[in-house]
Write a protein that holds these residues in place. Sequence first.
Motif, PDB file in Angstrom:
ATOM      1  N   PHE A  32       0.852  -1.183   0.000  1.00 23.27           N
ATOM      2  CA  PHE A  32       0.000   0.000   0.000  1.00 23.27           C
ATOM      3  C   PHE A  32       0.892   1.239   0.000  1.00 23.27           C
ATOM      4  O   PHE A  32       1.659   1.462   0.936  1.00 23.27           O
ATOM      5  CB  PHE A  32      -0.915   0.000   1.229  1.00 23.27           C
ATOM      6  N   GLN A  33       0.774   2.029  -1.079  1.00 21.57           N
ATOM      7  CA  GLN A  33       1.547   3.267  -1.164  1.00 21.57           C
ATOM      8  C   GLN A  33       0.975   4.340  -0.245  1.00 21.57           C
ATOM      9  O   GLN A  33       1.714   5.184   0.251  1.00 21.57           O
ATOM     10  CB  GLN A  33       1.571   3.755  -2.614  1.00 21.57           C
ATOM     11  N   HIS A  34      -0.342   4.340  -0.062  1.00 27.68           N
ATOM     12  CA  HIS A  34      -1.002   5.298   0.814  1.00 27.68           C
ATOM     13  C   HIS A  34      -1.765   4.526   1.887  1.00 27.68           C
ATOM     14  O   HIS A  34      -2.364   3.478   1.610  1.00 27.68           O
ATOM     15  CB  HIS A  34      -1.944   6.203   0.020  1.00 27.68           C
ATOM     16  N   SER A  35      -1.761   5.038   3.078  1.00 21.64           N
ATOM     17  CA  SER A  35      -2.401   4.333   4.191  1.00 21.64           C
ATOM     18  C   SER A  35      -3.912   4.272   3.982  1.00 21.64           C
ATOM     19  O   SER A  35      -4.568   5.321   3.843  1.00 21.64           O
ATOM     20  CB  SER A  35      -2.079   5.030   5.510  1.00 21.64           C
ATOM     21  N   PRO A  36      -4.494   3.063   3.981  1.00 24.22           N
ATOM     22  CA  PRO A  36      -5.944   2.938   3.843  1.00 24.22           C
ATOM     23  C   PRO A  36      -6.682   3.054   5.172  1.00 24.22           C
ATOM     24  O   PRO A  36      -7.910   2.973   5.200  1.00 24.22           O
ATOM     25  CB  PRO A  36      -6.096   1.532   3.255  1.00 24.22           C
ATOM     26  N   ILE A  37      -5.946   3.263   6.259  1.00 24.04           N
ATOM     27  CA  ILE A  37      -6.552   3.343   7.594  1.00 24.04           C
ATOM     28  C   ILE A  37      -6.738   4.802   7.952  1.00 24.04           C
ATOM     29  O   ILE A  37      -5.780   5.580   7.973  1.00 24.04           O
ATOM     30  CB  ILE A  37      -5.658   2.631   8.634  1.00 24.04           C
ATOM     31  N   VAL A  91      -4.435  -0.278  15.127  1.00 20.76           N
ATOM     32  CA  VAL A  91      -3.458   0.588  15.815  1.00 20.76           C
ATOM     33  C   VAL A  91      -2.042   0.097  15.560  1.00 20.76           C
ATOM     34  O   VAL A  91      -1.121   0.885  15.277  1.00 20.76           O
ATOM     35  CB  VAL A  91      -3.769   0.625  17.325  1.00 20.76           C
ATOM     36  N   ALA A  92      -1.834  -1.220  15.657  1.00 20.45           N
ATOM     37  CA  ALA A  92      -0.490  -1.767  15.465  1.00 20.45           C
ATOM     38  C   ALA A  92      -0.041  -1.701  14.001  1.00 20.45           C
ATOM     39  O   ALA A  92       1.156  -1.559  13.713  1.00 20.45           O
ATOM     40  CB  ALA A  92      -0.459  -3.213  15.961  1.00 20.45           C
ATOM     41  N   LEU A  93      -0.985  -1.797  13.076  1.00 26.58           N
ATOM     42  CA  LEU A  93      -0.635  -1.867  11.654  1.00 26.58           C
ATOM     43  C   LEU A  93      -0.474  -0.490  11.008  1.00 26.58           C
ATOM     44  O   LEU A  93       0.269  -0.346  10.026  1.00 26.58           O
ATOM     45  CB  LEU A  93      -1.722  -2.661  10.916  1.00 26.58           C
ATOM     46  N   LYS A  94      -1.129   0.513  11.540  1.00 31.90           N
ATOM     47  CA  LYS A  94      -1.153   1.830  10.888  1.00 31.90           C
ATOM     48  C   LYS A  94       0.233   2.429  10.631  1.00 31.90           C
ATOM     49  O   LYS A  94       0.491   2.940   9.533  1.00 31.90           O
ATOM     50  CB  LYS A  94      -2.013   2.793  11.726  1.00 31.90           C
ATOM     51  N   PRO A  95       1.194   2.382  11.575  1.00 29.01           N
ATOM     52  CA  PRO A  95       2.500   3.004  11.289  1.00 29.01           C
ATOM     53  C   PRO A  95       3.316   2.255  10.241  1.00 29.01           C
ATOM     54  O   PRO A  95       4.273   2.827   9.692  1.00 29.01           O
ATOM     55  CB  PRO A  95       3.213   2.984  12.653  1.00 29.01           C
ATOM     56  N   TRP A  96       2.989   0.994   9.959  1.00 23.86           N
ATOM     57  CA  TRP A  96       3.846   0.169   9.110  1.00 23.86           C
ATOM     58  C   TRP A  96       3.216  -0.216   7.775  1.00 23.86           C
ATOM     59  O   TRP A  96       3.890  -0.789   6.933  1.00 23.86           O
ATOM     60  CB  TRP A  96       4.230  -1.128   9.844  1.00 23.86           C
ATOM     61  N   THR A 109       2.379   1.234   5.069  1.00 25.62           N
ATOM     62  CA  THR A 109       2.969   1.748   3.830  1.00 25.62           C
ATOM     63  C   THR A 109       4.461   1.430   3.710  1.00 25.62           C
ATOM     64  O   THR A 109       5.066   1.732   2.672  1.00 25.62           O
ATOM     65  CB  THR A 109       2.784   3.277   3.745  1.00 25.62           C
ATOM     66  N   ARG A 110       5.037   0.805   4.717  1.00 26.82           N
ATOM     67  CA  ARG A 110       6.480   0.521   4.702  1.00 26.82           C
ATOM     68  C   ARG A 110       6.785  -0.952   4.453  1.00 26.82           C
ATOM     69  O   ARG A 110       7.956  -1.307   4.262  1.00 26.82           O
ATOM     70  CB  ARG A 110       7.116   0.925   6.036  1.00 26.82           C
ATOM     71  N   GLN A 111       5.772  -1.786   4.472  1.00 19.85           N
ATOM     72  CA  GLN A 111       5.991  -3.219   4.343  1.00 19.85           C
ATOM     73  C   GLN A 111       5.292  -3.750   3.095  1.00 19.85           C
ATOM     74  O   GLN A 111       4.291  -3.192   2.627  1.00 19.85           O
ATOM     75  CB  GLN A 111       5.447  -3.961   5.576  1.00 19.85           C
TER      76      GLN A 111
END
Length: 235
Positions: free
Chosen positions: A32-37, A139-144, A146-148
């Motif tokens: 995901f290039q942009h956060s969908p959350i 909550v746990a997935l939001k910071p990562w 777009t990086r994974q």
Amino acid sequence: MTVLAPAWSPTTYLLLLLLLSSGLSGTQDCSFQHSPISSDFAVKIRELSDYLLQDYPVTVASNLQDEELCGGLWRLVLAQRWMERLKTVAGSKMQGLLERVNTEIHFVTKCAFQPPPSCLRFVQTNISRLLQETSEQLVALKPWITRQNFSRCLELQCQPDSSTLPPPWSPRPLEATAPTAPQPPLLLILLLPVGLLLLAAAWCLHWQRTRRRTPRPGEQVPPVPSPQDLLLVEH
């Protein structure tokens, strides 16, 4: 009338085949290039939780593999399926709240996840726990997110069955062992025959001395000399 076919090069044919194959099979990429959350997903989940019956029964997977990268995404996949299922039996007001929460986790459908494996086991719980776990995973997935790249997470995995794992080594509990008789010392075992032989030899010697002192029938026993006789013999 003669119709001329377009003169396509082999490269053009190859590009067409690639486009057709990708359109039929779907993409295997899961990134995901942009956060969908969104930033207010917790509010949407809380509104749905307040409206729902807290003890409404649902199921959650009990033996998903504890995978650091994929575990949270797998739980969101299962939660999104529950949102779709609940929308089919909900009223109009409930459907709107469910759709708002479903929008927050609908991004998992952009990845070509495989159907849940047959080894996956489910346990019954209530809807409040499912929504709480969904909020925690977001909550746990939001910071990562777009990086994974989650392409290796497209197949849900179960924990190994405990019956196929070797039992862990542990000291044997004292209460589970039957009490054993104390083993005699080796020196005592070796000295026991020697002691029996010495005891037998002493008994034989005693028996022989007793036999010598006991007179036979008809045999006269010499009188024991008195002290006066001993004095006369000395003079």
